[in-house]
Design a protein around this motif. Structure first.
Motif, PDB file in Angstrom:
ATOM      1  N   LEU A   1     126.177  16.555 -20.268  1.00 44.99           N
ATOM      2  CA  LEU A   1     127.173  17.467 -19.514  1.00 44.99           C
ATOM      3  C   LEU A   1     127.875  18.216 -18.203  1.00 44.99           C
ATOM      4  N   TYR A   2     128.854  17.788 -17.765  1.00 43.42           N
ATOM      5  CA  TYR A   2     129.977  18.534 -16.305  1.00 43.42           C
ATOM      6  C   TYR A   2     130.233  19.436 -16.414  1.00 43.42           C
ATOM      7  N   LEU A   3     130.131  20.794 -15.897  1.00 47.48           N
ATOM      8  CA  LEU A   3     131.232  21.817 -16.130  1.00 47.48           C
ATOM      9  C   LEU A   3     131.080  22.768 -15.033  1.00 47.48           C
TER      10      LEU A   3
ATOM     11  N   GLY B   1     125.662  20.128 -13.612  1.00 49.56           N
ATOM     12  CA  GLY B   1     125.096  19.182 -14.832  1.00 49.56           C
ATOM     13  C   GLY B   1     123.696  19.015 -15.078  1.00 49.56           C
ATOM     14  N   ILE B   2     123.941  18.837 -16.671  1.00 49.92           N
ATOM     15  CA  ILE B   2     122.370  19.194 -17.778  1.00 49.92           C
ATOM     16  C   ILE B   2     122.754  17.639 -18.363  1.00 49.92           C
ATOM     17  N   ASN B   3     121.187  16.931 -18.005  1.00 48.52           N
ATOM     18  CA  ASN B   3     120.698  16.090 -18.591  1.00 48.52           C
ATOM     19  C   ASN B   3     120.670  16.643 -20.263  1.00 48.52           C
ATOM     20  N   LEU B   4     121.636  15.625 -21.288  1.00 51.21           N
ATOM     21  CA  LEU B   4     121.427  15.934 -22.714  1.00 51.21           C
ATOM     22  C   LEU B   4     120.851  14.486 -22.759  1.00 51.21           C
ATOM     23  N   ASN B   5     121.522  13.513 -22.678  1.00 49.62           N
ATOM     24  CA  ASN B   5     120.652  12.281 -23.554  1.00 49.62           C
ATOM     25  C   ASN B   5     120.898  11.015 -22.225  1.00 49.62           C
ATOM     26  N   MET B   6     120.005  11.660 -21.514  1.00 51.92           N
ATOM     27  CA  MET B   6     120.381  10.278 -19.936  1.00 51.92           C
ATOM     28  C   MET B   6     119.183   9.186 -20.539  1.00 51.92           C
ATOM     29  N   VAL B   7     119.796   7.983 -20.050  1.00 56.45           N
ATOM     30  CA  VAL B   7     118.535   6.978 -20.529  1.00 56.45           C
ATOM     31  C   VAL B   7     117.853   6.752 -19.742  1.00 56.45           C
ATOM     32  N   ALA B   8     116.570   6.427 -19.533  1.00 52.58           N
ATOM     33  CA  ALA B   8     115.721   6.209 -18.818  1.00 52.58           C
ATOM     34  C   ALA B   8     115.757   4.995 -18.764  1.00 52.58           C
ATOM     35  N   ASP B   9     116.987   4.345 -17.498  1.00 54.35           N
ATOM     36  CA  ASP B   9     116.966   3.056 -16.978  1.00 54.35           C
ATOM     37  C   ASP B   9     116.273   2.787 -15.375  1.00 54.35           C
ATOM     38  N   ASN B  10     115.774   2.059 -15.552  1.00 52.38           N
ATOM     39  CA  ASN B  10     114.359   1.699 -14.910  1.00 52.38           C
ATOM     40  C   ASN B  10     113.749   2.808 -14.008  1.00 52.38           C
ATOM     41  N   GLN B  11     113.307   3.739 -15.089  1.00 52.88           N
ATOM     42  CA  GLN B  11     112.333   4.273 -14.948  1.00 52.88           C
ATOM     43  C   GLN B  11     110.729   4.199 -14.611  1.00 52.88           C
ATOM     44  N   ASP B  12     110.161   4.788 -13.702  1.00 54.57           N
ATOM     45  CA  ASP B  12     108.469   4.872 -13.239  1.00 54.57           C
ATOM     46  C   ASP B  12     107.849   5.467 -14.553  1.00 54.57           C
ATOM     47  N   ASP B  13     106.534   5.376 -13.793  1.00 56.15           N
ATOM     48  CA  ASP B  13     105.068   5.993 -14.462  1.00 56.15           C
ATOM     49  C   ASP B  13     105.737   7.883 -14.414  1.00 56.15           C
ATOM     50  N   GLN B  14     105.595   7.807 -13.297  1.00 55.65           N
ATOM     51  CA  GLN B  14     106.477   9.148 -12.460  1.00 55.65           C
ATOM     52  C   GLN B  14     107.961   9.812 -13.205  1.00 55.65           C
TER      53      GLN B  14
END
Length: 334
Positions: free
Chosen positions: A130-132, A205-218
């Protein structure tokens, strides 16, 4: 402004679920399958995961709820504009402050040039978040805007609580956290002259359904430099919490922001210190404050009525405000 109506129409069709063949889409839009394929490629460049299966057509990898301008306008009492594709909602309002009514809102599905504090890029894939931004005219002037990002943070968390979402905290001065991961960010930009009203544009900007692209263990991704979390994950972590309705959330945010900013304009920081400290993610925890080349370690003790962060150090409780300040949790190294 570039016309994105065809891509948005295709997205609206795909958001209804299931497979849609290139031939069917082309027939409905009066264009060739090849042209549809080019538009699909453009949609993918917005960060939308669309996959194709030979003989079946195109399908979204996960359901998507699009924002509805007419519905949003029916739920709020302030001027609102939905611009699906935009460079930056903040910049759009900043360029029009002389024409806008105080309280005017701009919402987008995708930002090509979204930005955070200190000019950092804000990753803004289509329909995932959500971008507001809201424009506010502060008659008391620029000096009265001190601590505004703290007030806005309180408003956002309280709006989420109205949606039944508990456990979201604040990180001084302008981030929202859930279980020590960033959920949302706030950017306050202003213009005006000394002795005159301040024109404020408050973006979030609020993360609603961000895709975890190349996300590491942290929880860090290749293009986002800190652990983050999406509101969908927050809802999954809460018992009996239904999925978020993007339109309902957006309307609740706008209405809560409007009433909170009115309250702030009339009363200043009075009352907000207690409301902010209730939500302080780092309260009574060991932290490190980075101010330019200085690093100060201490225990976070909330904020004061000037919006300064309070740290208990060897010298006692000290307040810090302004400059290039960021707060980092260093408990893991203790």
């Amino acid at each position: 402004m570039k016309d994105h109506s065809v891509k948005l129409t295709i997205l609206n069709m795909l958001s209804q679920g299931g497979f849609h063949s290139g031939q069917d889409l082309g027939e409905q839009l009066g264009m060739s399958r090849a042209a549809i394929g080019k538009h699909i490629k453009g949609i993918q460049e917005w960060g939308v995961d669309v996959y194709s299966v030979q003989g079946k057509g195109y399908q979204l990898s996960k359901p998507m709820q699009l924002l509805d301008e007419a519905l949003l306008k029916s739920k709020v009492d302030t001027p609102l504009e939905l611009i699906p594709i935009i460079d930056s909602t903040n910049q759009y309002l900043l360029d029009r402050v002389d024409q806008l009514e105080s309280g005017s809102v701009c919402i987008a599905e995708y930002q090509a040039k979204g930005r955070g504090r200190r000019g950092r890029e804000w990753v803004s894939p289509f329909g995932s978040n959500l971008y507001l931004s809201i424009y506010w005219r502060l008659d008391a002037g620029m000096a009265a805007a001190m601590g505004l990002s703290l007030v806005v943070g309180v408003a956002i968390v309280e709006a989420l609580e109205k949606q039944g979402i508990d456990g979201v905290k604040l990180k001084w001065p302008n981030d929202l956290y859930f279980q020590d991961k960033k959920l949302a960010g706030i950017l306050v930009e202003m213009s005006g002259q000394a002795g005159a009203a301040a024109n404020l544009v408050i973006g979030m900007g609020i993360n609603l359904n961000m895709v975890a692209d190349n996300q590491d263990d942290q929880g860090v991704t290749s293009n986002i430099t800190q652990p983050w979390v999406s509101l969908s994950e927050v809802c999954n972590a809460l018992p009996n919490q239904p999925p978020i309705d993007r339109n309902e959330l957006a309307a609740t945010l706008v209405n809560t922001l409007h009433s909170t900013l009115n309250d702030y304009e009339m009363r200043g920081m009075t009352g907000f210190v207690e409301r902010w400290n209730r939500l302080d993610n780092f309260l009574d925890r060991k932290v490190k404050l980075i101010m330019s080349s200085r690093e100060i370690e201490g225990i976070a003790r909330g904020i004061n009525e000037q919006g300064a962060v309070l740290l208990e150090t060897e010298q006692g409780v000290e307040s810090f405000i302004g400059g290039e300040i960021s707060l980092r949790n260093n408990e893991a190294s203790q």
